[in-house]
Design an enzyme around this catalytic site. Structure first.
Site, PDB file in Angstrom:
ATOM      1  N   ASP A   1     -15.054   2.572   7.814  1.00  0.00           N
ATOM      2  CA  ASP A   1     -13.978   3.531   7.254  1.00  0.00           C
ATOM      3  C   ASP A   1     -14.347   4.479   6.100  1.00  0.00           C
ATOM      4  O   ASP A   1     -14.192   5.442   5.937  1.00  0.00           O
ATOM      5  CB  ASP A   1     -12.525   2.781   6.739  1.00  0.00           C
ATOM      6  CG  ASP A   1     -11.811   3.777   6.125  1.00  0.00           C
ATOM      7  OD1 ASP A   1     -11.342   4.661   7.027  1.00  0.00           O
ATOM      8  OD2 ASP A   1     -11.451   3.551   5.170  1.00  0.00           O
TER       9      ASP A   1
ATOM     10  N   HIS B   1       0.972  -1.216   0.047  1.00  0.00           N
ATOM     11  CA  HIS B   1       0.087  -0.016   0.030  1.00  0.00           C
ATOM     12  C   HIS B   1       0.746   1.313  -0.072  1.00  0.00           C
ATOM     13  O   HIS B   1       1.922   1.352   0.804  1.00  0.00           O
ATOM     14  CB  HIS B   1      -0.936  -0.034   1.256  1.00  0.00           C
ATOM     15  CG  HIS B   1      -1.673   1.317   1.163  1.00  0.00           C
ATOM     16  ND1 HIS B   1      -2.979   1.347   0.564  1.00  0.00           N
ATOM     17  CD2 HIS B   1      -1.593   2.653   2.100  1.00  0.00           C
ATOM     18  CE1 HIS B   1      -3.378   2.486   0.749  1.00  0.00           C
ATOM     19  NE2 HIS B   1      -2.381   3.230   1.533  1.00  0.00           N
TER      20      HIS B   1
HETATM   21  N1  URA Z   1      -5.844   6.993   2.669  1.00  0.00           N
HETATM   22  C1  URA Z   1      -6.829   6.007   3.364  1.00  0.00           C
HETATM   23  O1  URA Z   1      -7.191   5.184   3.223  1.00  0.00           O
HETATM   24  N2  URA Z   1      -7.128   6.837   4.578  1.00  0.00           N
HETATM   25  C2  URA Z   1      -6.615   7.996   4.857  1.00  0.00           C
HETATM   26  O2  URA Z   1      -6.999   8.238   6.120  1.00  0.00           O
HETATM   27  C3  URA Z   1      -5.569   8.718   4.108  1.00  0.00           C
HETATM   28  C4  URA Z   1      -5.428   7.911   3.193  1.00  0.00           C
END
Ligand code: URA
Length: 425
Positions: free
Chosen positions: A164, A85
């Site tokens: 999220d 990532h």
């Molecule tokens: N990328 C993400 O997935 N979350 C964040 O908070 C910042 C960058």
């Protein structure tokens, strides 16, 4: 718990207290269900941004976000699984050569990716410039491709860390993105839910990155590495330079073209260096003993790329789209290019059509910026420095405005800056 508990949680964090496990579990679950309102979560996110979270709170927050959805089970995949990532940068196309390269060396790379928002491009937008390629796969297709081809880059389904998804959209519009515990838990909840056994993080530092300073990037990296370890995911982070764009292009099809050069054994040296460094870390985390440089040289990585693209409906042999118009920016003086600002190039590419302002906006496959010089290169007055690509020439003026003061040309040669700044494990 009744509604007013959200206010108690906000007040506790506002006043600097550490939240209890019960408070965290409740607030994340209730927000996901819609029982905590956006304005309450926004207030809590701001209190967290201002007052921080302890390591224990961040770990619990991450666990609660993972528990808001499903965690993929990759146990049917016989090869070791490892993902990468990047926290996002300009011209960062590394996933494109990296995923097939690591698969060609014997690991399986499950990568659930996103689309770009703002000045950094999204991997899915880049791949969607390939005629026929589709980002959405069912879980069964995802698992089958992971076993058969060894590499999948596709859109994350709604089931992974839905807390999220909601919270990130809210943070985006409430000035609460730049909090290390919130960024770390956001990234790691999605990556842990993806089910991979190992993870390599590319944490960007500099003008074109979230984290402008090495200290905060290091703290973010350490937080994420600890979260990975706590959830049984072997995690390593590299801190890498994002003061200037990576490679010589920023834009969707332009970056696919550059990635193909890398897979063919060529490509810009910085892209090759970072691809190989991340591949070595991924293979080491996965316990695979192989030299990725061999798989680039002998074409095995390119073979996996073709299979990976074809498995998702893409035609790896089809010509890539190009923009209708180009505009060349030349150097005004002779000397050494001492600075080329990543953020300015990213914003220019975005304004040319490569990125989007709202998540439902379309992107232009051919738009972007091609670099004719990198910091450290000698340039002559009148030589091309940058080439802007757009479908609509009306976009050039605003892109040029973003590039105002984006570079310096000096008299003296530059001491080379390392691309890989640190490693955290
Ligand atoms: N990328 C993400 O997935 N979350 C964040 O908070 C910042 C960058």
């Amino acid at each position: 718990m009744p509604e007013q508990d959200a206010v108690d949680v906000i007040i506790a964090k506002r006043d600097g207290a550490a939240l209890s496990d019960e408070q965290i579990d409740w607030v994340i679950a209730a927000y996901t269900r819609g029982d905590v309102a956006d304005e309450q979560m926004a207030a809590l996110a701001m209190a967290i941004l201002l007052n921080g979270m302890t390591d224990a709170e961040t770990a619990r927050w991450t666990a609660a976000m993972i528990a808001s959805g499903e965690r993929l089970d990759l146990s049917a995949v016989t090869r070791p699984t490892v993902d990468k990532h990047s926290t996002g940068g300009v011209g960062d196309k590394i996933t494109l050569p990296l995923a097939p390269l690591v698969a060609a060396c014997g690991a399986a790379v499950p990568q659930l990716s996103g689309r770009g928002l703002g000045h950094t491009g999204g991997t899915l937008d880049k791949l969607e410039s390939i005629p026929g390629w589709r980002a959405s796969l069912t879980n069964a297709e995802f698992l089958a491709q992971l076993s058969d081809v060894g590499a999948v880059v596709c859109a994350a389904g709604d089931g992974l860390a839905p807390a999220d998804r909601k919270l990130y959209a809210l943070r985006d519009v409430t000035g609460t993105v730049e909090s290390i515990p919130l960024i770390a838990s956001s990234i790691m909840s999605k990556k842990i839910a993806e089910g991979s056994s190992a993870l390599v993080l590319d944490v960007k530092v500099g003008a074109g990155a979230f984290m402008k300073a090495a200290d905060s990037a290091r703290e973010l990296a350490q937080t994420m590495v600890a979260l990975g370890a706590a959830h049984g995911v072997r995690t390593v982070a590299l801190l890498t330079d994002m003061s200037t764009p990576l490679g010589l292009s920023a834009g969707n099809a332009l970056e696919v073209r550059e990635s193909l050069e890398v897979l063919a054994g060529g490509g810009p040296p910085d892209v090759v260096e970072l691809t190989l460094a991340l591949a070595r870390e991924m293979l080491s985390c996965a316990g695979v003993d192989a030299d990725p440089a061999d798989a680039l040289r002998d074409g095995r990585a390119m073979d996996v790329w073709r299979a990976m693209i074809a498995a998702q409906g893409g035609d790896p042999a089809a010509p890539l789209p190009t923009a209708r118009e180009t505009h060349v920016v030349t150097a005004a003086e002779t000397g050494v290019l001492t600075r080329l600002d990543a953020m300015a190039v990213g914003v220019a590419a975005w304004r040319l059509g490569a990125g989007r302002a709202r998540k439902e906006d379309p992107v232009s496959a051919g738009a972007g910026v091609v670099l004719h010089a990198k910091p450290g290169d000698a340039v002559r007055a009148g030589q091309p420095l940058l080439e802007l690509h757009a479908d609509d020439p009306a976009r050039f003026d605003r892109a040029l405005a973003a590039l105002d003061d984006a570079w310096d040309i000096g008299g003296a040669a530059l001491a080379p800056t390392p691309l890989i700044l640190d490693r955290i494990s």
